[in-house]
Design an enzyme around this catalytic site. Structure first.
Site, PDB file in Angstrom:
ATOM      1  N   THR A 100      21.713 -17.567  -1.658  1.00  0.00           N
ATOM      2  CA  THR A 100      20.532 -17.978  -2.411  1.00  0.00           C
ATOM      3  C   THR A 100      20.765 -17.938  -3.922  1.00  0.00           C
ATOM      4  OG1 THR A 100      19.721 -15.713  -2.306  1.00  0.00           O
ATOM      5  CG2 THR A 100      18.868 -17.249  -0.645  1.00  0.00           C
TER       6      THR A 100
ATOM      7  N   PHE B  22      27.529 -16.852  -6.704  1.00  0.00           N
ATOM      8  CA  PHE B  22      28.768 -17.334  -6.059  1.00  0.00           C
ATOM      9  C   PHE B  22      28.477 -17.964  -4.702  1.00  0.00           C
ATOM     10  CE2 PHE B  22      30.959 -13.377  -8.062  1.00  0.00           C
ATOM     11  CZ  PHE B  22      30.830 -13.924  -9.321  1.00  0.00           C
TER      12      PHE B  22
ATOM     13  N   ASP C  92      18.483  -9.777   6.180  1.00  0.00           N
ATOM     14  CA  ASP C  92      18.875  -8.682   5.295  1.00  0.00           C
ATOM     15  C   ASP C  92      20.159  -8.101   5.881  1.00  0.00           C
ATOM     16  OD1 ASP C  92      19.235  -6.240   3.983  1.00  0.00           O
ATOM     17  OD2 ASP C  92      17.082  -5.981   3.675  1.00  0.00           O
ATOM     18  N   VAL C  93      21.260  -8.222   5.153  1.00  0.00           N
ATOM     19  CA  VAL C  93      22.553  -7.807   5.731  1.00  0.00           C
ATOM     20  C   VAL C  93      22.625  -6.297   5.977  1.00  0.00           C
ATOM     21  CG1 VAL C  93      23.848  -9.781   4.801  1.00  0.00           C
ATOM     22  CG2 VAL C  93      23.757  -7.630   3.497  1.00  0.00           C
TER      23      VAL C  93
ATOM     24  N   TYR D  62      29.122   1.522  -7.727  1.00  0.00           N
ATOM     25  CA  TYR D  62      29.378   0.071  -7.590  1.00  0.00           C
ATOM     26  C   TYR D  62      30.884  -0.163  -7.457  1.00  0.00           C
ATOM     27  CZ  TYR D  62      29.822  -4.882  -8.378  1.00  0.00           C
ATOM     28  OH  TYR D  62      30.166  -6.202  -8.230  1.00  0.00           O
TER      29      TYR D  62
ATOM     30  N   LYS E 273      33.304  -1.608  -4.229  1.00  0.00           N
ATOM     31  CA  LYS E 273      34.237  -2.738  -4.321  1.00  0.00           C
ATOM     32  C   LYS E 273      35.672  -2.287  -4.018  1.00  0.00           C
ATOM     33  CE  LYS E 273      31.162  -5.858  -5.045  1.00  0.00           C
ATOM     34  NZ  LYS E 273      30.869  -6.844  -4.006  1.00  0.00           N
TER      35      LYS E 273
ATOM     36  N   PRO F 182      36.401 -11.062  -8.898  1.00  0.00           N
ATOM     37  CA  PRO F 182      36.090 -11.627 -10.216  1.00  0.00           C
ATOM     38  C   PRO F 182      35.735 -10.557 -11.246  1.00  0.00           C
ATOM     39  CG  PRO F 182      34.661 -12.523  -8.472  1.00  0.00           C
ATOM     40  CD  PRO F 182      35.307 -11.281  -7.955  1.00  0.00           C
ATOM     41  N   GLY F 183      35.892 -10.949 -12.502  1.00  0.00           N
ATOM     42  CA  GLY F 183      35.342 -10.186 -13.619  1.00  0.00           C
ATOM     43  C   GLY F 183      33.977 -10.735 -13.968  1.00  0.00           C
TER      44      GLY F 183
HETATM   45  P1  NDP Z   1      23.670 -12.806  -7.513  1.00  0.00           P
HETATM   46  O1  NDP Z   1      22.727 -11.687  -7.821  1.00  0.00           O
HETATM   47  O2  NDP Z   1      23.525 -14.087  -8.262  1.00  0.00           O
HETATM   48  O3  NDP Z   1      23.640 -13.118  -5.949  1.00  0.00           O
HETATM   49  C1  NDP Z   1      23.619 -12.065  -5.022  1.00  0.00           C
HETATM   50  C2  NDP Z   1      23.278 -12.628  -3.664  1.00  0.00           C
HETATM   51  O4  NDP Z   1      23.293 -11.551  -2.705  1.00  0.00           O
HETATM   52  C3  NDP Z   1      21.891 -13.255  -3.587  1.00  0.00           C
HETATM   53  O5  NDP Z   1      21.993 -14.474  -2.882  1.00  0.00           O
HETATM   54  C4  NDP Z   1      21.067 -12.261  -2.786  1.00  0.00           C
HETATM   55  O6  NDP Z   1      20.123 -12.962  -2.002  1.00  0.00           O
HETATM   56  C5  NDP Z   1      22.151 -11.668  -1.871  1.00  0.00           C
HETATM   57  N1  NDP Z   1      21.781 -10.352  -1.353  1.00  0.00           N
HETATM   58  C6  NDP Z   1      21.635  -9.198  -2.029  1.00  0.00           C
HETATM   59  N2  NDP Z   1      21.236  -8.209  -1.197  1.00  0.00           N
HETATM   60  C7  NDP Z   1      21.148  -8.779   0.049  1.00  0.00           C
HETATM   61  C8  NDP Z   1      20.780  -8.280   1.318  1.00  0.00           C
HETATM   62  N3  NDP Z   1      20.432  -6.989   1.499  1.00  0.00           N
HETATM   63  N4  NDP Z   1      20.788  -9.126   2.375  1.00  0.00           N
HETATM   64  C9  NDP Z   1      21.133 -10.434   2.210  1.00  0.00           C
HETATM   65  N5  NDP Z   1      21.492 -10.956   1.016  1.00  0.00           N
HETATM   66  C10 NDP Z   1      21.489 -10.126  -0.052  1.00  0.00           C
HETATM   67  O7  NDP Z   1      25.122 -12.189  -7.740  1.00  0.00           O
HETATM   68  P2  NDP Z   1      26.601 -12.844  -7.691  1.00  0.00           P
HETATM   69  O8  NDP Z   1      26.590 -14.148  -7.005  1.00  0.00           O
HETATM   70  O9  NDP Z   1      27.178 -12.730  -9.029  1.00  0.00           O
HETATM   71  O10 NDP Z   1      27.321 -11.755  -6.787  1.00  0.00           O
HETATM   72  C11 NDP Z   1      27.847 -12.069  -5.509  1.00  0.00           C
HETATM   73  C12 NDP Z   1      28.869 -11.015  -5.163  1.00  0.00           C
HETATM   74  O11 NDP Z   1      29.917 -11.014  -6.128  1.00  0.00           O
HETATM   75  C13 NDP Z   1      28.327  -9.588  -5.139  1.00  0.00           C
HETATM   76  O12 NDP Z   1      28.948  -8.909  -4.075  1.00  0.00           O
HETATM   77  C14 NDP Z   1      28.783  -9.017  -6.486  1.00  0.00           C
HETATM   78  O13 NDP Z   1      28.938  -7.630  -6.413  1.00  0.00           O
HETATM   79  C15 NDP Z   1      30.094  -9.725  -6.654  1.00  0.00           C
HETATM   80  N6  NDP Z   1      30.580  -9.849  -8.016  1.00  0.00           N
HETATM   81  C16 NDP Z   1      29.799 -10.343  -9.032  1.00  0.00           C
HETATM   82  C17 NDP Z   1      30.331 -10.472 -10.303  1.00  0.00           C
HETATM   83  C18 NDP Z   1      29.542 -10.976 -11.473  1.00  0.00           C
HETATM   84  O14 NDP Z   1      29.872 -10.643 -12.616  1.00  0.00           O
HETATM   85  N7  NDP Z   1      28.522 -11.757 -11.277  1.00  0.00           N
HETATM   86  C19 NDP Z   1      31.734 -10.141 -10.575  1.00  0.00           C
HETATM   87  C20 NDP Z   1      32.443  -9.623  -9.442  1.00  0.00           C
HETATM   88  C21 NDP Z   1      31.886  -9.514  -8.222  1.00  0.00           C
HETATM   89  P3  NDP Z   1      18.627 -12.496  -1.685  1.00  0.00           P
HETATM   90  O15 NDP Z   1      18.145 -11.728  -2.864  1.00  0.00           O
HETATM   91  O16 NDP Z   1      17.905 -13.798  -1.463  1.00  0.00           O
HETATM   92  O17 NDP Z   1      18.747 -11.683  -0.438  1.00  0.00           O
HETATM   93  C1  8X3 Z   2      31.000  -7.412 -11.485  1.00  0.00           C
HETATM   94  C2  8X3 Z   2      31.952  -7.378 -12.623  1.00  0.00           C
HETATM   95  O1  8X3 Z   2      32.736  -6.008 -14.589  1.00  0.00           O
HETATM   96  O2  8X3 Z   2      30.326  -6.234 -14.270  1.00  0.00           O
HETATM   97  O3  8X3 Z   2      31.592  -6.898 -10.352  1.00  0.00           O
HETATM   98  O4  8X3 Z   2      31.607  -4.827 -12.804  1.00  0.00           O
HETATM   99  S1  8X3 Z   2      31.635  -6.033 -13.598  1.00  0.00           S
END
Ligand code: NDP
Ligand code: 8X3
Length: 262
Positions: free
Chosen positions: A15, A18, A60-61, A153, A157, A183-184
């Site tokens: 939603t 990524f 909800d995962v 956090y 990871k 990713p960063g």
């Molecule tokens: P967003 O917050 O944009 O997206 C997170 C997604 O996770 C949403 O679609 C949300 O959907 C879903 N989500 C969260 N909790 C649940 C749940 N309990 N059940 C089902 N879906 C869930 O973050 P990003 O796309 O940036 O992050 C995606 C992944 O990448 C994460 O694991 C994050 O830790 C990781 N990441 C992000 C980075 C960044 O800087 N952005 C860098 C490195 C890693 P909904 O709320 O609709 O359930």
């Molecule tokens: C998300 C990247 O650097 O904010 O995982 O932890 S950072």
């Protein structure tokens, strides 16, 4: 190359960020997409946007039984999952460990570790039976490099990184691939969630620099999946050019006086 047209790609966290960008990227290849997230209106909007076969799955995962039942109950057209993208995840807060909220810690463990485990475990038997499949996890640079306030956090990871390598060991000979994408900084909703809806605080994280975009990361996710089936990228670490490393921190005052100030 692996032909992704007609492949079934199940994406958690579809939603936003990524997951949503990956859904668009795989849909452009003609893949069948299962979109997983909690916000049903977003799932419906993604379904309307994507051209092709899409199955929105509100889930909800963190709910072990719901994950197992929902994935076992996918309609026949979407039931043979070829690629699982485990993108659902979050960071909550940036507090030092002595002051952080245990609820936040629980939520990160439940989502980033346990939710990812449940989704992976639900698709693996089918992949092994069909002798093909790809589990693509979203780790983070935070799983390798610590930073203040990253505590749990980063720990979640680090789990994802080691779990991904462990899966490779378990799945040797099965034909199933596993990749951890690390990713960063990327300007998605990630920081808005981390700072509990404070958009000003979230915007400051990316001020004056060019972060990754969700499309940049989706390109990495798609690339590892599209490589020939005998090729496994174990880990892919990707940062913005304007992010790098700092030296070790050193406390220069006598023990017990400073760190309490954090
Ligand atoms: P967003 O917050 O944009 O997206 C997170 C997604 O996770 C949403 O679609 C949300 O959907 C879903 N989500 C969260 N909790 C649940 C749940 N309990 N059940 C089902 N879906 C869930 O973050 P990003 O796309 O940036 O992050 C995606 C992944 O990448 C994460 O694991 C994050 O830790 C990781 N990441 C992000 C980075 C960044 O800087 N952005 C860098 C490195 C890693 P909904 O709320 O609709 O359930
Ligand atoms: C998300 C990247 O650097 O904010 O995982 O932890 S950072």
């Amino acid at each position: 190359m692996t032909n992704l047209a007609n492949a079934t790609v199940l994406i958690t966290g579809a939603t936003s960020g990524f997951g949503a960008a990956a859904a668009r990227r795989f849909a452009a290849d003609g893949a069948k997409i299962v979109l997983v997230g909690r916000r049903t209106e977003r799932l419906q909007a993604m379904k309307a946007e994507l051209n092709g076969p899409v199955f929105p799955l509100a889930l909800d995962v963190r709910d072990r039984q719901a994950v197992s039942e929902a994935i076992a109950g996918l309609p026949a057209e979407f039931a043979r999952v070829d690629v699982l993208v485990n993108s659902a995840g979050l960071a909550l807060g940036l507090e030092m460990a002595p002051r952080t909220s245990l609820d936040d810690w629980d939520d990160m463990v439940d989502t980033n570790i346990k939710g990812l485990m449940y989704c992976t475990r639900a698709v693996l038997p089918g992949m092994v039976e069909r002798k093909r499949g790809h589990v693509i996890n979203l780790g983070s640079v935070a799983g390798t490099y610590p930073y203040p306030g990253g505590n749990v956090y980063g720990g979640t990871k680090a789990f994802v990184e080691q779990f991904s390598l462990g899966l490779r060991a378990d799945l040797l000979g099965s034909g199933v691939r596993v990749t951890n994408v690390e990713p960063g900084m990327c300007d998605t909703e990630f920081s808005v969630v981390r700072f509990k809806g404070n958009e000003g605080q979230a915007a400051k994280v990316y001020q004056g620099m060019k972060p990754l975009s969700a499309d940049d990361v989706a390109e990495c996710i798609h690339w590892v999946a599209a490589l020939p089936e005998h090729v496994n990228i174990n880990r892919i670490e990707v940062m913005p050019v304007q992010q790098a490393f700092n030296g070790f921190a050193v406390s220069r005052v006598s023990a017990g006086t400073t760190d309490a100030a954090r």
